[in-house]
Design an enzyme around this catalytic site. Structure first.
Site, PDB file in Angstrom:
ATOM      1  N   GLU A 174       0.839  -1.209   0.000  1.00  0.00           N
ATOM      2  CA  GLU A 174       0.000   0.000   0.000  1.00  0.00           C
ATOM      3  C   GLU A 174       0.869   1.252   0.000  1.00  0.00           C
ATOM      4  OE1 GLU A 174      -3.060   0.395  -1.208  1.00  0.00           O
ATOM      5  OE2 GLU A 174      -3.779  -1.005   0.299  1.00  0.00           O
ATOM      6  N   HIS A 175       0.474   2.199  -0.835  1.00  0.00           N
ATOM      7  CA  HIS A 175       1.215   3.454  -1.003  1.00  0.00           C
ATOM      8  C   HIS A 175       2.649   3.211  -1.482  1.00  0.00           C
ATOM      9  CE1 HIS A 175      -1.583   6.589   0.231  1.00  0.00           C
ATOM     10  NE2 HIS A 175      -2.025   5.786   1.175  1.00  0.00           N
ATOM     11  N   GLY A 203     -16.740   4.826  -5.293  1.00  0.00           N
ATOM     12  CA  GLY A 203     -16.041   5.695  -4.364  1.00  0.00           C
ATOM     13  C   GLY A 203     -15.702   5.059  -3.031  1.00  0.00           C
ATOM     14  N   GLY A 217     -13.196   2.680  -2.809  1.00  0.00           N
ATOM     15  CA  GLY A 217     -11.829   2.181  -2.870  1.00  0.00           C
ATOM     16  C   GLY A 217     -11.710   0.812  -3.508  1.00  0.00           C
ATOM     17  N   SER A 263     -14.180   1.191  -8.711  1.00  0.00           N
ATOM     18  CA  SER A 263     -15.284   1.159  -9.675  1.00  0.00           C
ATOM     19  C   SER A 263     -14.900   1.894 -10.956  1.00  0.00           C
ATOM     20  CB  SER A 263     -16.540   1.791  -9.062  1.00  0.00           C
ATOM     21  OG  SER A 263     -16.354   3.181  -8.828  1.00  0.00           O
ATOM     22  N   SER A 264     -14.027   2.898 -10.842  1.00  0.00           N
ATOM     23  CA  SER A 264     -13.668   3.686 -12.037  1.00  0.00           C
ATOM     24  C   SER A 264     -12.809   2.859 -12.995  1.00  0.00           C
ATOM     25  CB  SER A 264     -12.945   4.973 -11.636  1.00  0.00           C
ATOM     26  OG  SER A 264     -11.760   4.696 -10.931  1.00  0.00           O
ATOM     27  N   GLU A 313      -7.817   8.042 -17.409  1.00  0.00           N
ATOM     28  CA  GLU A 313      -8.149   8.587 -16.087  1.00  0.00           C
ATOM     29  C   GLU A 313      -7.210   9.744 -15.713  1.00  0.00           C
ATOM     30  OE1 GLU A 313      -9.598   5.840 -13.271  1.00  0.00           O
ATOM     31  OE2 GLU A 313      -9.240   7.117 -11.549  1.00  0.00           O
ATOM     32  N   ASP A 320      -4.876  -0.248 -10.371  1.00  0.00           N
ATOM     33  CA  ASP A 320      -6.311  -0.539 -10.474  1.00  0.00           C
ATOM     34  C   ASP A 320      -6.670  -1.104 -11.844  1.00  0.00           C
ATOM     35  OD1 ASP A 320      -6.104   0.719  -8.079  1.00  0.00           O
ATOM     36  OD2 ASP A 320      -7.346   2.453  -8.599  1.00  0.00           O
ATOM     37  N   TYR A 364      -2.290  13.578   0.304  1.00  0.00           N
ATOM     38  CA  TYR A 364      -1.690  12.634  -0.638  1.00  0.00           C
ATOM     39  C   TYR A 364      -0.411  13.221  -1.217  1.00  0.00           C
ATOM     40  CZ  TYR A 364      -1.393   9.569  -4.764  1.00  0.00           C
ATOM     41  OH  TYR A 364      -0.971   8.701  -5.737  1.00  0.00           O
TER      42      TYR A 364
HETATM   43  P1  ADP Z   1     -13.469   4.230  -6.935  1.00  0.00           P
HETATM   44  O1  ADP Z   1     -12.570   4.036  -5.757  1.00  0.00           O
HETATM   45  O2  ADP Z   1     -14.745   3.491  -6.784  1.00  0.00           O
HETATM   46  O3  ADP Z   1     -12.773   3.966  -8.233  1.00  0.00           O
HETATM   47  P2  ADP Z   1     -13.530   6.877  -8.017  1.00  0.00           P
HETATM   48  O4  ADP Z   1     -13.881   8.183  -7.434  1.00  0.00           O
HETATM   49  O5  ADP Z   1     -12.177   6.687  -8.585  1.00  0.00           O
HETATM   50  O6  ADP Z   1     -13.855   5.789  -6.910  1.00  0.00           O
HETATM   51  O7  ADP Z   1     -14.536   6.547  -9.204  1.00  0.00           O
HETATM   52  C1  ADP Z   1     -15.925   6.646  -9.014  1.00  0.00           C
HETATM   53  C2  ADP Z   1     -16.557   7.276 -10.257  1.00  0.00           C
HETATM   54  O8  ADP Z   1     -16.556   6.323 -11.339  1.00  0.00           O
HETATM   55  C3  ADP Z   1     -17.996   7.645 -10.045  1.00  0.00           C
HETATM   56  O9  ADP Z   1     -18.114   8.943  -9.479  1.00  0.00           O
HETATM   57  C4  ADP Z   1     -18.539   7.607 -11.462  1.00  0.00           C
HETATM   58  O10 ADP Z   1     -18.227   8.795 -12.151  1.00  0.00           O
HETATM   59  C5  ADP Z   1     -17.748   6.469 -12.099  1.00  0.00           C
HETATM   60  N1  ADP Z   1     -18.523   5.220 -11.975  1.00  0.00           N
HETATM   61  C6  ADP Z   1     -18.165   4.116 -11.304  1.00  0.00           C
HETATM   62  N2  ADP Z   1     -19.143   3.172 -11.369  1.00  0.00           N
HETATM   63  C7  ADP Z   1     -20.134   3.700 -12.085  1.00  0.00           C
HETATM   64  C8  ADP Z   1     -21.439   3.235 -12.489  1.00  0.00           C
HETATM   65  N3  ADP Z   1     -21.881   2.025 -12.125  1.00  0.00           N
HETATM   66  N4  ADP Z   1     -22.201   4.062 -13.233  1.00  0.00           N
HETATM   67  C9  ADP Z   1     -21.752   5.286 -13.567  1.00  0.00           C
HETATM   68  N5  ADP Z   1     -20.561   5.782 -13.215  1.00  0.00           N
HETATM   69  C10 ADP Z   1     -19.756   5.014 -12.484  1.00  0.00           C
HETATM   70 MG    MG Z   2     -11.011   4.986  -8.888  1.00  0.00          MG
END
Ligand code: ADP
Ligand code: MG
Length: 386
Positions: free
Chosen positions: A35-36, A129, A131, A134-135, A167, A179, A228
């Site tokens: 981590e980090h 969001g 961690g 999802s992005s 990204e 990621d 960060y």
């Molecule tokens: P994470 O740690 O989950 O990656 P981020 O802030 O990096 O958090 O990314 C989250 C962003 O990714 C959301 O604000 C959205 O813009 C996009 N995103 C992720 N999943 C979805 C989804 N199912 N539908 C639409 N946008 C999504």
């Molecule tokens: Mg992300």
């Protein structure tokens, strides 16, 4: 059949009045150790999880693309011709979520791949969001979707780099490669050992009798950019004072011999990084031997180091970790991700996982008044067509 798959297919058919030509899946990830250290050229050990983005898509007959974010009930149309502008067909700014898929088209175009216009619907059970990345799952899903519709070849690591570029540059978020790498290269029942300097990697089998349990503290991650950046500069300063290009090149022994020459804060940050790099390498050795107990102890050490040296924990993360460790069958527990909220990752005996998840949640609520989400995860395949 998978319900997210059914959901995107149904919404696609309702929206576009045809069957989707391709279905793609791209997982989120959790980091077991390391981590980090990604921005210090170190080693990381993530796992692609069985929570994922699902996309239904087809080439569009129109000259523009239409994207439906089913989870947000939003739709956007854009034309490849207007990229790199971040605007839709009417010239309005893209909503934040759309920058991820459009950024993928941008990154592919920039790398010389022509991307066709597509119709696509996507949904996901990776919490946004928290961690679990999802992005990156959205990015790896759309790179795969665009690759399928355009019919070009790109290996998983190249797709990961394209997603990271999307990204970093198009969305404007400063993330490392871990990621996207994990989402692209995941392997069922394996952890992924990545050298962030050379991008060489290998899949390491996970024992079948352990579960990966992720616990979301319900504290929004609030690693402000300044905290960060402060840590990144401390690492850079530490490397500079050692005459190294990064802390990867400083051994633990060398650090111990010379640490008194560093300012105390820089010494603490650097100690975490130098030890964590060594710890992760050692942990992989233990994992290959199937020594889950010793591996779990290193996860615990990692948490202590993030808490006391790197100072990125918070009360709720510490509470979650302490409760987890009080259960039989928990080999290791630590905060995962950037810190200051978000999730912990726990290595737990498979037979205890259900009970562990239930009791961890209720005891955490007793202690904090917060309702956590707890996910029992397994390591899954990386992004691709299904
Ligand atoms: P994470 O740690 O989950 O990656 P981020 O802030 O990096 O958090 O990314 C989250 C962003 O990714 C959301 O604000 C959205 O813009 C996009 N995103 C992720 N999943 C979805 C989804 N199912 N539908 C639409 N946008 C999504
Ligand atoms: Mg992300």
């Amino acid at each position: 059949m998978n319900s997210l798959r059914e959901r995107v297919t149904q919404i696609f058919e309702d929206t576009f009045r045809e069957q989707p030509k391709f279905i793609l899946r791209a997982p989120g990830r959790v980091n077991l150790l390391g981590e980090h250290v990604d921005y210090n050229d170190g080693f990381v050990l993530p796992v692609a999880i069985d929570r994922a983005v699902w996309i239904a898509c087809s080439p569009a007959s129109a000259p523009h693309s239409s994207l439906v974010a089913a989870d947000l009930d939003e739709r956007v149309s854009f034309s490849s011709a207007t990229i790199p502008a971040k605007t839709d067909l009417e010239g309005k700014p893209l909503p934040h979520w759309a920058k991820y898929p459009v950024g993928c088209a941008w990154a592919l175009n920039e790398a010389g791949h022509e991307t066709p216009s597509i119709n696509a619907v996507f949904t996901s059970d990776v919490p946004r969001g928290s961690g679990l990345s999802s992005s990156a799952a959205v990015e790896m899903g759309f790179i795969s979707a665009l690759q399928a519709t355009a019919g070009f070849e790109a290996d998983p690591m190249s797709r990961a780099k394209l997603g990271q570029r999307a990204e970093n540059v198009y969305v404007g978020v400063n993330c490392g490669i871990m990621d996207q790498f994990a989402s692209a290269c995941g392997k069922r029942d394996h952890a992924l050992f990545l050298d962030c300097r050379t991008l060489e990697w290998q899949a390491v089998p996970l024992p079948s009798d352990v579960a990966i349990v992720v616990a979301d503290t319900a504290v929004p991650r609030s690693l402000s950019d300044s905290a960060y950046n402060e840590r990144r500069s401390a690492c850079e300063e530490g490397a500079r004072l050692f005459g190294a290009s990064s802390l990867r090149d400083v051994s633990v022994a060398e650090f111990q011999r010379n640490k008194q020459k560093l300012p105390p804060l820089v010494a603490r940050r650097a100690q975490h990084v130098v030890e964590e790099i060594q710890r992760t390498e050692h942990a992989v050795f233990l994992l290959k031997q199937g020594n889950v107990k010793a591996f779990g102890r290193l996860m615990n050490e990692c948490h202590e180091s993030l808490r006391d040296l790197y100072e990125v924990s918070c009360r709720e993360l510490d509470v979650m970790v302490n409760i987890a460790r009080s259960f039989d069958g928990c080999y290791g527990a630590r905060l995962t991700g950037a810190g200051f909220g978000g999730c912990t990752v726990n290595l737990v005996a498979q037979s205890e996982a259900e009970q562990f998840a239930k009791e961890l949640a209720s005891r955490y609520t007793e202690a904090t008044n917060k309702i956590p989400s707890v996910y029992i995860c397994r390591a899954e395949e990386g992004a691709g067509m299904v």
